[in-house]
Design a protein around this motif. Structure first.
Motif, PDB file in Angstrom:
ATOM      1  N   PRO A 151       0.853  -1.302  -0.187  1.00  0.00           N
ATOM      2  CA  PRO A 151       0.076   0.105  -0.126  1.00  0.00           C
ATOM      3  C   PRO A 151       0.823   1.478  -0.158  1.00  0.00           C
ATOM      4  N   TYR A 152       1.901   1.285   0.450  1.00  0.00           N
ATOM      5  CA  TYR A 152       2.713   2.399   0.711  1.00  0.00           C
ATOM      6  C   TYR A 152       3.287   2.604  -0.738  1.00  0.00           C
ATOM      7  N   GLN A 153       3.847   1.686  -1.578  1.00  0.00           N
ATOM      8  CA  GLN A 153       4.250   2.072  -3.016  1.00  0.00           C
ATOM      9  C   GLN A 153       3.088   2.365  -3.671  1.00  0.00           C
ATOM     10  N   VAL A 180       9.562   7.875  12.066  1.00  0.00           N
ATOM     11  CA  VAL A 180       9.573   7.154  13.490  1.00  0.00           C
ATOM     12  C   VAL A 180       8.972   5.716  13.360  1.00  0.00           C
ATOM     13  N   GLY A 181       9.580   4.781  14.057  1.00  0.00           N
ATOM     14  CA  GLY A 181       9.096   3.732  14.151  1.00  0.00           C
ATOM     15  C   GLY A 181       8.961   2.818  12.730  1.00  0.00           C
ATOM     16  N   CYS A 182      10.264   3.019  11.961  1.00  0.00           N
ATOM     17  CA  CYS A 182      10.247   3.031  10.402  1.00  0.00           C
ATOM     18  C   CYS A 182      10.308   1.445  10.079  1.00  0.00           C
ATOM     19  N   PHE A 203      13.956   6.090  12.371  1.00  0.00           N
ATOM     20  CA  PHE A 203      14.250   5.718  13.684  1.00  0.00           C
ATOM     21  C   PHE A 203      13.316   4.434  14.182  1.00  0.00           C
ATOM     22  N   ASP A 204      13.964   3.337  14.816  1.00  0.00           N
ATOM     23  CA  ASP A 204      13.217   2.400  15.473  1.00  0.00           C
ATOM     24  C   ASP A 204      13.685   1.946  16.583  1.00  0.00           C
ATOM     25  N   ALA A 205      12.962   1.449  17.776  1.00  0.00           N
ATOM     26  CA  ALA A 205      13.535   0.931  18.884  1.00  0.00           C
ATOM     27  C   ALA A 205      14.037  -0.467  18.706  1.00  0.00           C
ATOM     28  N   SER A 232      14.133   5.382  20.115  1.00  0.00           N
ATOM     29  CA  SER A 232      12.907   5.430  20.796  1.00  0.00           C
ATOM     30  C   SER A 232      12.091   6.855  20.145  1.00  0.00           C
ATOM     31  N   ALA A 233      10.803   6.855  19.858  1.00  0.00           N
ATOM     32  CA  ALA A 233      10.000   7.968  19.510  1.00  0.00           C
ATOM     33  C   ALA A 233      10.116   9.025  20.600  1.00  0.00           C
ATOM     34  N   LYS A 234      10.343   8.757  21.727  1.00  0.00           N
ATOM     35  CA  LYS A 234      10.344  10.015  22.647  1.00  0.00           C
ATOM     36  C   LYS A 234      11.834  10.601  22.748  1.00  0.00           C
ATOM     37  N   PHE A 246       4.751   8.763  11.086  1.00  0.00           N
ATOM     38  CA  PHE A 246       4.385   7.652  11.926  1.00  0.00           C
ATOM     39  C   PHE A 246       3.698   6.714  11.085  1.00  0.00           C
ATOM     40  N   PHE A 247       4.368   5.734  10.404  1.00  0.00           N
ATOM     41  CA  PHE A 247       3.508   4.657   9.540  1.00  0.00           C
ATOM     42  C   PHE A 247       3.017   3.415  10.276  1.00  0.00           C
ATOM     43  N   ASP A 248       1.831   3.532  10.810  1.00  0.00           N
ATOM     44  CA  ASP A 248       1.318   2.335  11.230  1.00  0.00           C
ATOM     45  C   ASP A 248       2.115   1.755  12.761  1.00  0.00           C
ATOM     46  N   CYS A 249       2.544   3.022  13.495  1.00  0.00           N
ATOM     47  CA  CYS A 249       3.444   2.483  14.736  1.00  0.00           C
ATOM     48  C   CYS A 249       2.781   3.452  15.747  1.00  0.00           C
ATOM     49  N   PRO A 305       0.148  -5.754  23.090  1.00  0.00           N
ATOM     50  CA  PRO A 305       1.191  -6.434  23.890  1.00  0.00           C
ATOM     51  C   PRO A 305       2.367  -5.520  23.987  1.00  0.00           C
ATOM     52  N   HIS A 306       2.825  -5.023  22.601  1.00  0.00           N
ATOM     53  CA  HIS A 306       4.135  -4.369  22.545  1.00  0.00           C
ATOM     54  C   HIS A 306       3.811  -3.193  23.522  1.00  0.00           C
ATOM     55  N   SER A 307       2.635  -2.239  23.269  1.00  0.00           N
ATOM     56  CA  SER A 307       2.411  -0.988  24.064  1.00  0.00           C
ATOM     57  C   SER A 307       2.695  -1.312  25.668  1.00  0.00           C
ATOM     58  N   SER A 309       4.482  -3.468  26.856  1.00  0.00           N
ATOM     59  CA  SER A 309       5.693  -3.808  27.359  1.00  0.00           C
ATOM     60  C   SER A 309       6.623  -2.458  27.448  1.00  0.00           C
ATOM     61  N   GLU A 310       6.154  -1.247  27.112  1.00  0.00           N
ATOM     62  CA  GLU A 310       6.721   0.021  27.186  1.00  0.00           C
ATOM     63  C   GLU A 310       6.021   1.144  28.349  1.00  0.00           C
ATOM     64  N   GLU A 311       7.019   2.119  28.672  1.00  0.00           N
ATOM     65  CA  GLU A 311       6.555   2.835  29.863  1.00  0.00           C
ATOM     66  C   GLU A 311       5.223   3.429  29.237  1.00  0.00           C
TER      67      GLU A 311
HETATM   68  C1  SAM Z   1       3.821  -2.393  12.924  1.00  0.00           C
HETATM   69  S1  SAM Z   1       5.477  -1.981  12.867  1.00  0.00           S
HETATM   70  C2  SAM Z   1       5.460  -0.879  11.587  1.00  0.00           C
HETATM   71  C3  SAM Z   1       6.878  -0.737  10.947  1.00  0.00           C
HETATM   72  C4  SAM Z   1       6.835   0.462   9.759  1.00  0.00           C
HETATM   73  N1  SAM Z   1       6.497   1.848  10.257  1.00  0.00           N
HETATM   74  C5  SAM Z   1       6.049   0.018   8.534  1.00  0.00           C
HETATM   75  O1  SAM Z   1       5.111   0.561   8.323  1.00  0.00           O
HETATM   76  O2  SAM Z   1       6.102  -1.031   7.925  1.00  0.00           O
HETATM   77  C6  SAM Z   1       5.531  -0.869  14.415  1.00  0.00           C
HETATM   78  C7  SAM Z   1       7.085  -0.533  14.454  1.00  0.00           C
HETATM   79  O3  SAM Z   1       7.096   0.597  15.771  1.00  0.00           O
HETATM   80  C8  SAM Z   1       8.347   0.319  16.273  1.00  0.00           C
HETATM   81  N2  SAM Z   1       8.071   0.895  17.741  1.00  0.00           N
HETATM   82  C9  SAM Z   1       7.330   0.392  18.598  1.00  0.00           C
HETATM   83  N3  SAM Z   1       7.245   1.328  19.727  1.00  0.00           N
HETATM   84  C10 SAM Z   1       8.358   2.286  19.382  1.00  0.00           C
HETATM   85  C11 SAM Z   1       8.787   3.070  20.171  1.00  0.00           C
HETATM   86  N4  SAM Z   1       8.458   3.376  21.382  1.00  0.00           N
HETATM   87  N5  SAM Z   1       9.781   3.875  19.452  1.00  0.00           N
HETATM   88  C12 SAM Z   1      10.365   3.501  18.344  1.00  0.00           C
HETATM   89  N6  SAM Z   1       9.791   2.579  17.343  1.00  0.00           N
HETATM   90  C13 SAM Z   1       8.897   1.963  17.973  1.00  0.00           C
HETATM   91  C14 SAM Z   1       8.381  -1.326  16.404  1.00  0.00           C
HETATM   92  O4  SAM Z   1       9.856  -1.673  16.540  1.00  0.00           O
HETATM   93  C15 SAM Z   1       8.141  -1.667  14.939  1.00  0.00           C
HETATM   94  O5  SAM Z   1       9.225  -1.624  13.975  1.00  0.00           O
END
Ligand code: SAM
Length: 353
Positions: A151-153, A180-182, A203-205, A232-234, A246-249, A305-307, A309-311
């Protein structure tokens, strides 16, 4: 227990058996993709099991049984008189053509990864603890990246960026962009290919995703204008970005308000945030459909679950909808939040200070 309505029972059994068949269907799609069977049928016209086996270099008995499963599922056509199978042009777009915007086989890597992670999720359900992105089986990362790349393409350069006020002009002239969250970096690379005067940093964590993104940028030949950092995004570094994406993150983050606030601090004057989120309506009752089922399932097993896991651990979920997303940016100090594009899978917003 209330009285059983036989008709309703039969209808629901049909649905549940259909879903069980679809679960197996995913394995069949993955095998067909990885063995080159769909590609072997692409533009081949009617073909016998023996001919396909020879083309793909596979054992005929397996190929015949696989073809029968595909014919039963409506994934290929079968001509009983000639004992041949055929992939229609429409089926080929979904199953054989990797450049098509609706190519689906990679997406099956995502539920495949979740089966591996079931024990972690069982523990998370019972304790309320999180499961970080990087704790998942590796099939998640490529599957997710490939699923979103299409879809991005198809949309990013042609529809989404032009829908943001003044952004294409800045990118053409030479802008500074943060992604961010690439993840594996496909979004960054697609933008860098289209706008060679601009400079991009992803940037990605998740360290392994950053490594994969660097490899992808190398293969695409855009290393001169794209680089990736673990961050990290922060806390990501840099200032005066014309565009922060911010793409899907955003919904995956433990503290999306903190991420949005940091984006505000790093934006140039008159800079823009582009927010791409999975399609969702505001109300649960308006998301009770196939896309909602797909996305809520991903949200239960991956995003929440990921959210957690973070602060902060907000666990926004990937079906937040426009109203909740707007509130996050309002809390982070932004003044303008505008839906600029949508399709059945994505919502796209322009956010400004
Ligand atoms: C669903 S993936 C999307 C990846 C990419 N943006 C895409 O569209 O294909 C979510 C991404 O967000 C990253 N992520 C999650 N929390 C994050 C944070 N607090 N800071 C930076 N990256 C984060 C994850 O490591 C993961 O690579």
């Amino acid at each position: 227990m209330g009285a059983i309505d036989e008709n309703k029972l039969n209808v629901f059994i049909q649905q549940a058996i259909g879903d069980l068949a679809a679960g197996f269907g995913g394995v069949m799609v993955s095998l067909g993709h990885k063995c080159g069977l769909y590609k072997g049928m692409h533009d081949a016209g009617p073909i016998t099991a023996g001919q396909l086996a020879e083309r793909a270099g596979c054992a005929e008995r397996y190929v015949r049984e696989w073809l029968n499963s595909q014919a039963a599922g409506g994934y290929v056509e079968y001509d009983a008189a000639k004992d041949t199978y055929e992939l229609t042009p429409e089926q080929a777009m979904v199953l054989a053509d990797e450049d098509s915007p609706v190519f689906i086989p990679h997406a099956w890597e995502v539920p495949a990864s979740i089966w591996f992670d079931e024990d972690k999720l069982l523990r998370a359900f019972r304790t309320g603890e999180g499961v970080a992105w990087g704790e998942h089986h590796h099939r998640l990362f490529c599957g997710n990246a490939a699923f979103f790349k299409a879809p991005y393409q198809a949309n990013l350069v042609s529809n989404w960026l032009p829908a943001l006020g003044g952004v294409v002009e800045k990118l053409s002239a030479g802008a500074r962009v943060a992604d961010v969250g690439c993840g594996h970096g496909h979004s960054t690379i697609i933008m860098a290919e289209a706008f060679p005067n601009s400079r991009f940093v992803g940037f990605d964590a998740h360290a392994d995703s950053v490594t994969a993104a660097r490899d992808n940028a190398g293969k695409a030949g855009v290393e001169d204008r794209v680089h990736y950092e673990i961050s990290s995004a922060k806390t990501f570094p840099g200032k005066d970005y014309d565009l922060v994406c911010f793409f899907d993150c955003l919904h995956d983050m433990g503290d999306p308000v903190g991420g949005a606030r940091h984006a505000a601090e790093t934006l140039a004057e008159d800079g823009t945030v582009m927010l791409v989120e999975p399609f969702a309506n505001d109300r649960l009752e308006d998301n009770l459909n196939t896309i909602g089922r797909l996305f809520y399932s991903g949200s239960t097993t991956i995003c929440c679950p990921h959210s957690l896991s973070e602060e902060v651990g907000m666990a926004l979920g990937n079906q937040a909808g426009e109203t909740r997303l707007a509130r996050i940016f309002e809390e982070a100090g932004f003044n303008s939040f505008r839906r600029v594009a949508e399709n059945p899978f994505n919502l796209v917003f322009e956010v400004k200070l």
